[in-house]
Design a protein around this motif. Structure first.
Motif, PDB file in Angstrom:
ATOM      1  N   LYS A 183      46.221  65.176 -10.417  1.00 16.46           N
ATOM      2  CA  LYS A 183      44.352  65.142 -10.555  1.00 16.46           C
ATOM      3  C   LYS A 183      44.194  63.459 -10.175  1.00 16.46           C
ATOM      4  O   LYS A 183      45.023  62.605 -10.603  1.00 16.46           O
ATOM      5  CB  LYS A 183      44.193  64.889 -12.014  1.00 16.46           C
ATOM      6  N   PRO A 184      42.924  63.463  -9.334  1.00 19.52           N
ATOM      7  CA  PRO A 184      42.349  62.279  -9.142  1.00 19.52           C
ATOM      8  C   PRO A 184      42.258  61.045  -9.784  1.00 19.52           C
ATOM      9  O   PRO A 184      41.740  61.913 -10.822  1.00 19.52           O
ATOM     10  CB  PRO A 184      40.822  62.630  -8.354  1.00 19.52           C
ATOM     11  N   ILE A 185      42.404  59.966  -9.103  1.00 14.12           N
ATOM     12  CA  ILE A 185      41.921  58.916 -10.417  1.00 14.12           C
ATOM     13  C   ILE A 185      40.531  58.721 -10.668  1.00 14.12           C
ATOM     14  O   ILE A 185      40.072  58.642  -9.216  1.00 14.12           O
ATOM     15  CB  ILE A 185      42.269  57.677  -9.810  1.00 14.12           C
ATOM     16  N   THR A 186      40.676  58.710 -11.785  1.00 14.39           N
ATOM     17  CA  THR A 186      39.406  57.913 -11.742  1.00 14.39           C
ATOM     18  C   THR A 186      38.357  56.901 -11.729  1.00 14.39           C
ATOM     19  O   THR A 186      36.795  57.015 -12.397  1.00 14.39           O
ATOM     20  CB  THR A 186      38.309  59.357 -13.171  1.00 14.39           C
ATOM     21  N   ASN A 187      39.276  56.390 -12.856  1.00 11.81           N
ATOM     22  CA  ASN A 187      38.543  54.941 -13.526  1.00 11.81           C
ATOM     23  C   ASN A 187      40.557  54.067 -13.512  1.00 11.81           C
ATOM     24  O   ASN A 187      41.374  53.881 -14.240  1.00 11.81           O
ATOM     25  CB  ASN A 187      38.646  55.087 -14.736  1.00 11.81           C
ATOM     26  N   ASN A 188      39.832  52.929 -11.687  1.00  5.94           N
ATOM     27  CA  ASN A 188      40.698  52.480 -12.093  1.00  5.94           C
ATOM     28  C   ASN A 188      40.623  51.163 -11.978  1.00  5.94           C
ATOM     29  O   ASN A 188      39.710  50.328 -11.288  1.00  5.94           O
ATOM     30  CB  ASN A 188      41.938  52.637 -10.638  1.00  5.94           C
ATOM     31  N   SER A 189      40.771  50.086 -13.215  1.00  7.62           N
ATOM     32  CA  SER A 189      40.066  49.135 -13.708  1.00  7.62           C
ATOM     33  C   SER A 189      41.136  48.112 -13.490  1.00  7.62           C
ATOM     34  O   SER A 189      40.451  46.264 -13.226  1.00  7.62           O
ATOM     35  CB  SER A 189      40.287  49.160 -15.115  1.00  7.62           C
ATOM     36  N   PHE A 190      42.204  48.603 -12.832  1.00  6.21           N
ATOM     37  CA  PHE A 190      42.711  47.164 -11.993  1.00  6.21           C
ATOM     38  C   PHE A 190      42.746  46.172 -10.683  1.00  6.21           C
ATOM     39  O   PHE A 190      42.945  44.989 -10.970  1.00  6.21           O
ATOM     40  CB  PHE A 190      44.326  47.735 -11.976  1.00  6.21           C
ATOM     41  N   LEU A 191      42.140  46.868 -10.408  1.00  4.96           N
ATOM     42  CA  LEU A 191      41.373  46.324  -9.248  1.00  4.96           C
ATOM     43  C   LEU A 191      40.274  45.745  -9.204  1.00  4.96           C
ATOM     44  O   LEU A 191      39.332  44.881  -8.497  1.00  4.96           O
ATOM     45  CB  LEU A 191      41.006  47.195  -7.678  1.00  4.96           C
ATOM     46  N   LYS A 192      39.336  45.868 -10.651  1.00  4.29           N
ATOM     47  CA  LYS A 192      37.971  45.083 -10.694  1.00  4.29           C
ATOM     48  C   LYS A 192      38.481  43.016 -11.600  1.00  4.29           C
ATOM     49  O   LYS A 192      38.917  43.974 -12.367  1.00  4.29           O
ATOM     50  CB  LYS A 192      36.931  45.953 -11.813  1.00  4.29           C
ATOM     51  N   ASN A 193      37.499  42.565 -11.180  1.00  4.58           N
ATOM     52  CA  ASN A 193      37.226  41.412 -11.959  1.00  4.58           C
ATOM     53  C   ASN A 193      38.710  40.352 -12.014  1.00  4.58           C
ATOM     54  O   ASN A 193      38.701  40.139 -12.938  1.00  4.58           O
ATOM     55  CB  ASN A 193      37.202  41.584 -13.169  1.00  4.58           C
ATOM     56  N   ARG A 194      39.273  40.410 -10.494  1.00  7.62           N
ATOM     57  CA  ARG A 194      40.031  39.592 -10.711  1.00  7.62           C
ATOM     58  C   ARG A 194      40.585  38.935  -9.815  1.00  7.62           C
ATOM     59  O   ARG A 194      39.735  38.911  -8.802  1.00  7.62           O
ATOM     60  CB  ARG A 194      41.519  40.841 -10.134  1.00  7.62           C
ATOM     61  N   ASP A 195      40.916  37.713 -10.118  1.00  4.79           N
ATOM     62  CA  ASP A 195      40.657  36.409  -8.555  1.00  4.79           C
ATOM     63  C   ASP A 195      41.941  36.613  -7.998  1.00  4.79           C
ATOM     64  O   ASP A 195      42.175  35.419  -7.722  1.00  4.79           O
ATOM     65  CB  ASP A 195      40.430  34.965  -9.574  1.00  4.79           C
ATOM     66  N   VAL A 196      41.697  37.490  -7.641  1.00  2.64           N
ATOM     67  CA  VAL A 196      43.205  37.767  -6.219  1.00  2.64           C
ATOM     68  C   VAL A 196      42.678  38.268  -5.370  1.00  2.64           C
ATOM     69  O   VAL A 196      41.713  39.279  -5.593  1.00  2.64           O
ATOM     70  CB  VAL A 196      44.668  38.313  -6.998  1.00  2.64           C
ATOM     71  N   GLY A 197      42.909  38.222  -4.131  1.00  2.60           N
ATOM     72  CA  GLY A 197      43.493  39.334  -2.847  1.00  2.60           C
ATOM     73  C   GLY A 197      44.305  40.481  -3.440  1.00  2.60           C
ATOM     74  O   GLY A 197      44.923  40.883  -3.435  1.00  2.60           O
ATOM     75  N   PHE A 198      43.764  41.442  -2.757  1.00  4.84           N
ATOM     76  CA  PHE A 198      44.118  43.088  -2.345  1.00  4.84           C
ATOM     77  C   PHE A 198      44.361  43.198  -1.137  1.00  4.84           C
ATOM     78  O   PHE A 198      43.737  43.982  -0.594  1.00  4.84           O
ATOM     79  CB  PHE A 198      44.002  44.267  -3.470  1.00  4.84           C
ATOM     80  N   GLN A 199      46.071  44.023  -1.091  1.00 10.83           N
ATOM     81  CA  GLN A 199      45.648  45.052   0.221  1.00 10.83           C
ATOM     82  C   GLN A 199      46.051  46.753  -0.096  1.00 10.83           C
ATOM     83  O   GLN A 199      47.055  46.524  -0.810  1.00 10.83           O
ATOM     84  CB  GLN A 199      47.417  44.458   1.204  1.00 10.83           C
ATOM     85  N   ILE A 200      45.149  47.522   0.159  1.00 13.16           N
ATOM     86  CA  ILE A 200      45.542  48.415  -0.292  1.00 13.16           C
ATOM     87  C   ILE A 200      45.698  49.285   1.737  1.00 13.16           C
ATOM     88  O   ILE A 200      45.135  49.551   2.551  1.00 13.16           O
ATOM     89  CB  ILE A 200      44.486  49.304  -0.917  1.00 13.16           C
ATOM     90  N   ALA A 201      46.882  50.143   1.385  1.00 12.37           N
ATOM     91  CA  ALA A 201      47.373  51.341   2.524  1.00 12.37           C
ATOM     92  C   ALA A 201      47.409  52.129   2.372  1.00 12.37           C
ATOM     93  O   ALA A 201      48.455  53.137   1.045  1.00 12.37           O
ATOM     94  CB  ALA A 201      48.298  50.800   3.317  1.00 12.37           C
ATOM     95  N   VAL A 202      46.892  54.004   2.355  1.00  8.90           N
ATOM     96  CA  VAL A 202      46.282  54.869   2.276  1.00  8.90           C
ATOM     97  C   VAL A 202      47.048  55.686   3.278  1.00  8.90           C
ATOM     98  O   VAL A 202      46.303  55.912   4.468  1.00  8.90           O
ATOM     99  CB  VAL A 202      45.237  55.370   2.102  1.00  8.90           C
ATOM    100  N   ASP A 203      48.043  56.120   3.623  1.00 15.53           N
ATOM    101  CA  ASP A 203      48.781  56.765   4.998  1.00 15.53           C
ATOM    102  C   ASP A 203      48.760  58.172   5.062  1.00 15.53           C
ATOM    103  O   ASP A 203      50.217  58.771   3.823  1.00 15.53           O
ATOM    104  CB  ASP A 203      50.415  56.493   5.459  1.00 15.53           C
ATOM    105  N   ILE A 204      48.074  58.810   5.400  1.00 19.55           N
ATOM    106  CA  ILE A 204      48.486  60.120   5.281  1.00 19.55           C
ATOM    107  C   ILE A 204      48.373  61.054   6.631  1.00 19.55           C
ATOM    108  O   ILE A 204      48.472  59.828   7.788  1.00 19.55           O
ATOM    109  CB  ILE A 204      47.040  60.626   4.888  1.00 19.55           C
ATOM    110  N   GLN A 205      49.219  61.960   6.687  1.00 19.24           N
ATOM    111  CA  GLN A 205      48.995  62.904   7.709  1.00 19.24           C
ATOM    112  C   GLN A 205      48.741  64.007   7.111  1.00 19.24           C
ATOM    113  O   GLN A 205      50.051  65.117   6.126  1.00 19.24           O
ATOM    114  CB  GLN A 205      50.747  62.756   8.223  1.00 19.24           C
ATOM    115  N   SER A 206      48.080  65.201   7.739  1.00 25.34           N
ATOM    116  CA  SER A 206      48.168  66.167   7.896  1.00 25.34           C
ATOM    117  C   SER A 206      49.423  67.355   7.717  1.00 25.34           C
ATOM    118  O   SER A 206      49.657  66.918   9.138  1.00 25.34           O
ATOM    119  CB  SER A 206      47.121  66.741   8.432  1.00 25.34           C
ATOM    120  N   MET A 207      49.457  68.850   6.732  1.00 25.34           N
ATOM    121  CA  MET A 207      50.279  69.616   7.219  1.00 25.34           C
ATOM    122  C   MET A 207      49.663  70.690   8.094  1.00 25.34           C
ATOM    123  O   MET A 207      48.234  70.613   7.065  1.00 25.34           O
ATOM    124  CB  MET A 207      51.023  69.501   5.545  1.00 25.34           C
ATOM    125  N   THR A 208      50.353  71.159   8.593  1.00 28.21           N
ATOM    126  CA  THR A 208      49.627  72.731   9.407  1.00 28.21           C
ATOM    127  C   THR A 208      49.837  73.632   7.518  1.00 28.21           C
ATOM    128  O   THR A 208      50.727  73.614   7.122  1.00 28.21           O
ATOM    129  CB  THR A 208      50.152  72.671  10.604  1.00 28.21           C
TER     130      THR A 208
END
Length: 335
Positions: free
Chosen positions: A211-236
């Protein structure tokens, strides 16, 4: 005995052949050190296209509407996957500033064709579709990234500092690009590395949520930088049916037929901080927070260099650890 009919290819005019020749000659090979460090063989500077191999090309766009509004994330991916089967990667770079998350995001699109002349038409049609049929209905603004700017962003992604580059540096052996900071990671213990004056750690999604993530608090209120990559390819439709058939065959269990859209997805998360202690403190919290959302992330131990370089370069240097997920799950992982 009936003769086999061979479909004849349309005969091209002299003007078409001349145009193809001009387009193919516009490809400029890059210096050999750059081929290894950035994973590209050549560039087409007028259209800002990177040539990754003899039949793979890519182009990078800046998503000016960043971060994407929550109600636009799923429609954006749905329209993209409906209109093209190209592999795509959305790369986001985020950092909290007071109570607000600042981010900039990019869309990398990978094209396959036998020559640049052939892919040129694909790209033009894709860009028309991208603007008129995807971005305009959703009020999303995208812009083509110039090669010079992409090089500057790659440098900033791994150092946090901005530096101007010129595309001509890709063509010379005597170039300051020869040793980009991400090429000289100092590897430590437990997957922690040092790059320039930063410390970092890379994770990838191994067990992805149903199921979709609805509450990901890890990325909030942090004194650090994040790099997020979502790599997708559609299926026929055929690929999705084959995937479901293989699952039934392996587990000897009949699945309920579904019209849910599935995609092949790689998820990567890089954390960058100014001290090793901050990375260690965040490590357990990262794993716990994603586990609470029914998602397993693991450190890229042994492949951290490969994964971090791929994130920094928007996918020019490749890294994949693909899983099959529903498209709405992929959209919920966008920052």
């Amino acid at each position: 005995m009936s003769k086999r009919t061979v479909e004849k290819k349309p005969i091209k005019s002299k003007e078409e052949l001349r145009r193809e020749k001009e387009l193919n000659k516009s490809i400029i090979p890059v210096a050999k050190p750059i081929q290894k460090d950035l994973g590209i063989m050549a560039i087409q500077k007028e259209e800002d296209v990177f040539v990754k191999s003899n039949n793979e090309f890519c182009k990078i766009y800046s998503i000016k509407t960043s971060p994407l509004p929550d109600n636009n994330k799923l429609p954006f991916l749905e329209l993209l996957c409906e209109k093209t089967t190209c592999r795509m990667r959305i790369t986001s770079f985020c950092k909290m500033n007071a109570d607000k998350m600042n981010s900039y995001s990019f869309l990398t699109v990978f094209f396959r064709a036998g020559s640049y002349a052939e892919v040129y038409e694909q790209i033009k049609e894709f860009e028309r579709m991208l603007i008129m049929e995807v971005c305009k209905p959703l009020d999303i603004v995208l812009a083509r990234c110039r090669i010079d700017n992409i090089l500057s962003f790659i440098y900033m992604n791994c150092t946090g500092k901005m530096k101007q580059f010129d595309y001509n540096e890709l063509l010379s052996r005597r170039t300051s690009l020869k040793r980009m900071p991400f090429t000289e990671l100092n590897m430590g213990k437990d997957g922690i590395f040092e790059c320039d004056e930063k410390y970092g750690k890379v994770y990838f999604g191994k067990g992805l949520p149903i199921k979709p993530i609805t509450n990901n608090s890890f990325l909030k209120n942090r004194d650090v930088g994040f790099q997020i990559a979502v790599d997708i390819q559609s299926m026929t439709t055929e690929e999705q049916e084959l995937y479901e058939y293989e699952l039934q065959r392996i587990y000897n269990y009949k699945l309920k037929s579904t019209d849910k859209k599935m995609v092949s997805m790689t998820y990567m998360l890089s954390v960058l901080a100014d001290s090793e202690e901050k990375i260690k403190m965040l490590d357990n919290e990262a794993v716990k927070d994603f586990t609470d959302n029914k998602m397993l992330i693991l450190p890229c131990v042994g492949r951290e260099r490969e994964a971090f370089q791929s994130a920094c370069t928007f996918g020019l240097l490749d890294f994949k650890a693909a899983n099959m997920v529903e498209l709405k799950v992929a959209s919920s992982l966008l920052p």
